[in-house]
Design an enzyme around this catalytic site. Structure first.
Site: not given
Ligand code: DGP
Length: 113
Positions: A4, A7, A86, A92, A99, A101
């Site tokens: 993850c 994580c 989400n 998506g 998490h 947003h």
């Molecule tokens: P979701 O679509 O709700 O699963 O959004 C996941 C979000 O996580 C997406 O907007 C991009 C962000 N994200 C993915 N990998 C990383 C990462 O390694 N670092 C950061 N800061 N954000 C990440």
């Protein structure tokens, strides 16, 4: 959880641009911002969706929700902000660690999508 990404960010194995941290949650800037301000608030317990959440994890989510107004204030979002959580494929969701947003820093109008 071994694979993850959130994580790993919580464990400090992957760097992030942190805006808030305590024993329950980490908030950091999204790597692919969808608004002028885009921050993710992540509980420090691995579960993918609200449907999988246990009672302890629900307490963590409650703490996140209580802390979000303070985080938003520290980000300068006095004029408001949008929260998105989400849940699963149709929404998506790409990272399977719950998490929240926080999106703001600009007017997003009345339409949600
Ligand atoms: P979701 O679509 O709700 O699963 O959004 C996941 C979000 O996580 C997406 O907007 C991009 C962000 N994200 C993915 N990998 C990383 C990462 O390694 N670092 C950061 N800061 N954000 C990440």
């Amino acid at each position: 959880m071994d694979n993850c990404i959130f994580c790993k960010i919580i464990a400090g194995e992957i760097p992030s641009n942190k805006v808030y941290e305590d024993e329950n949650m980490l908030a950091f800037r999204d790597i692919n911002p969808q608004a002028k301000v885009h921050v993710l608030v992540v509980p420090k317990s691995h579960f993918a969706t609200l449907a999988e959440m246990n009672g302890e994890q629900a307490e963590l989510v409650k703490k996140c929700m209580e802390k979000i107004p303070h985080i938003a204030k520290s980000l300068g979002l006095e004029k408001g902000y949008r929260l998105i959580v989400n849940q699963g494929e149709d929404a998506g969701q790409t990272v399977h660690h719950l998490h929240i947003h926080i999106l703001g820093g600009q007017s997003m109008g009345e339409k949600m999508l």
